[in-house]
Write a protein that holds these residues in place. Structure first.
Motif, PDB file in Angstrom:
ATOM      1  N   THR A   3      -3.003  16.172 -16.865  1.00 49.16           N
ATOM      2  CA  THR A   3      -3.377  17.485 -16.350  1.00 49.16           C
ATOM      3  C   THR A   3      -2.957  17.599 -14.898  1.00 49.16           C
ATOM      4  OG1 THR A   3      -5.569  16.636 -15.758  1.00 49.16           O
ATOM      5  CG2 THR A   3      -5.366  17.694 -17.902  1.00 49.16           C
ATOM      6  N   GLU A   8      -7.440  20.040 -13.002  1.00 51.61           N
ATOM      7  CA  GLU A   8      -8.551  19.134 -12.713  1.00 51.61           C
ATOM      8  C   GLU A   8      -9.601  19.840 -11.854  1.00 51.61           C
ATOM      9  OE1 GLU A   8      -9.364  16.055 -13.542  1.00 51.61           O
ATOM     10  OE2 GLU A   8      -7.605  15.450 -14.694  1.00 51.61           O
ATOM     11  N   GLU A  11     -11.674  22.366 -13.909  1.00 47.97           N
ATOM     12  CA  GLU A  11     -12.637  21.712 -14.782  1.00 47.97           C
ATOM     13  C   GLU A  11     -13.782  21.099 -13.986  1.00 47.97           C
ATOM     14  OE1 GLU A  11     -10.356  18.987 -17.124  1.00 47.97           O
ATOM     15  OE2 GLU A  11      -9.118  20.573 -18.010  1.00 47.97           O
ATOM     16  N   ARG A  46     -13.546  16.376 -21.438  1.00 48.71           N
ATOM     17  CA  ARG A  46     -12.340  16.257 -20.618  1.00 48.71           C
ATOM     18  C   ARG A  46     -11.536  14.997 -20.959  1.00 48.71           C
ATOM     19  NH1 ARG A  46     -14.237  16.864 -14.595  1.00 48.71           N
ATOM     20  NH2 ARG A  46     -12.002  17.244 -14.210  1.00 48.71           N
TER      21      ARG A  46
END
Length: 293
Positions: A3, A8, A11, A46
């Motif tokens: 990612t 990041e 999230e 995640r």
């Protein structure tokens, strides 16, 4: 799947927003639980990069677990058991203490209204299976006998069924006993046999999909209590059971394995009972930890 730093950040920001939503919770323990749950749940999502389809399948799984649960069957306990969550909770809450008997999982088939049974009586109440004589004592960790200790015992019959699985109102292969003035107990039950946990629901489908067996190692349940001691929930397991460490709910502990000595037909019984066929006998000396440890 990698990612970007920007992803990041998006999230991570959501995690903190959800965690922050519990800041006004007046119950600090509840706040701790919700914050911990949030952080671990988001970390799982995640880490595995959960897809929307997988999220939907999980919701469907939990919905079906709720639908199959009733007054007799608790699918969520089965789920907790098969993921090791029940056993880990037992470990956390029953720390080893000076030779006290180890605890293991409670299981979904305990009932509050087990019949009272006199010492030396038969808890099977006609359930099918080979008779088994069980005797032992209840002491504290100093070796002092605990007169009047209350023992709840329950088990599956030779068909692998508990009484409530046959009839929600029936009571067999279970009983409530009170230790004598020297902390001793004795009763007739059934020789434990392996059996599958209920596997016709979503938990069973999970086990099949992941290549796991639903089988439980043979066992006899005990719940033992006495004022001033920590209530013990445990089993004993016959030695030599091939299921052993493959127990579907991870409940087997080496300290709880006992010898169930097979007796030939016609062998004299401890109380003079005439048994038609073979029977077995086992001893289980129980040591209770002090309350609050």
């Amino acid at each position: 799947m990698s990612t970007t730093p920007e992803q990041e950040a998006v999230e991570a920001a959501l995690v903190e927003r959800v965690v922050g939503s519990f800041d006004a919770c007046a119950d600090r323990r509840l706040q701790q639980l919700m914050v911990g749950l949030t952080r671990h749940l988001h970390a799982f999502i995640r880490e595995v990069r959960l897809t929307e389809e997988e999220w939907g399948a999980a919701i469907d799984f939990l919905t079906r677990a709720g639908h199959i649960t009733d007054d007799v069957r608790q699918e969520f306990i089965l789920l907790s058991d098969t993921l090791g969550a029940s056993m880990q909770t037992i470990n956390v809450n029953n720390a080893a203490y000076e030779g006290a008997t180890e605890a293991t999982v409670f299981g979904p088939f305990f009932v509050e209204d087990a019949p009272d049974v006199e010492l030396g009586g038969d808890v099977s109440f006609g359930a099918p299976g080979e008779p088994c004589w069980v005797e032992g004592s209840v002491t504290d960790t100093d070796g002092t006998a605990l007169p009047g200790a209350v023992l709840e015992v329950w088990e599956a019959d030779e068909d692998g069924l508990y009484d409530v699985q046959r009839d929600a109102g029936s009571r067999a292969a279970r009983g409530r006993l009170v230790a004598d003035d020297q902390g001793r107990f004795r009763f007739w039950g059934l020789t434990p046999t392996p059996y599958p946990i209920p596997d016709d629901g979503p938990v069973g489908q999970m086990l099949t999909a992941t290549g796991r067996s639903p089988m439980r190692a043979a066992h006899l349940h005990f719940m033992v209590s006495h004022p001033g001691t920590r209530t013990l929930v445990t089993h004993i397991f016959p030695g030599g059971d091939p299921i052993g460490d493959k127990d579907s709910v991870f409940g087997v502990k080496e300290s709880l394995v006992r010898s169930f000595e097979q007796q030939p037909a016609g062998a004299p019984t401890p109380d003079g009972r005439v048994v038609d066929g073979t029977w077995s006998r086992a001893r289980f000396d129980i040591v209770l930890a002090p309350a609050g440890v």
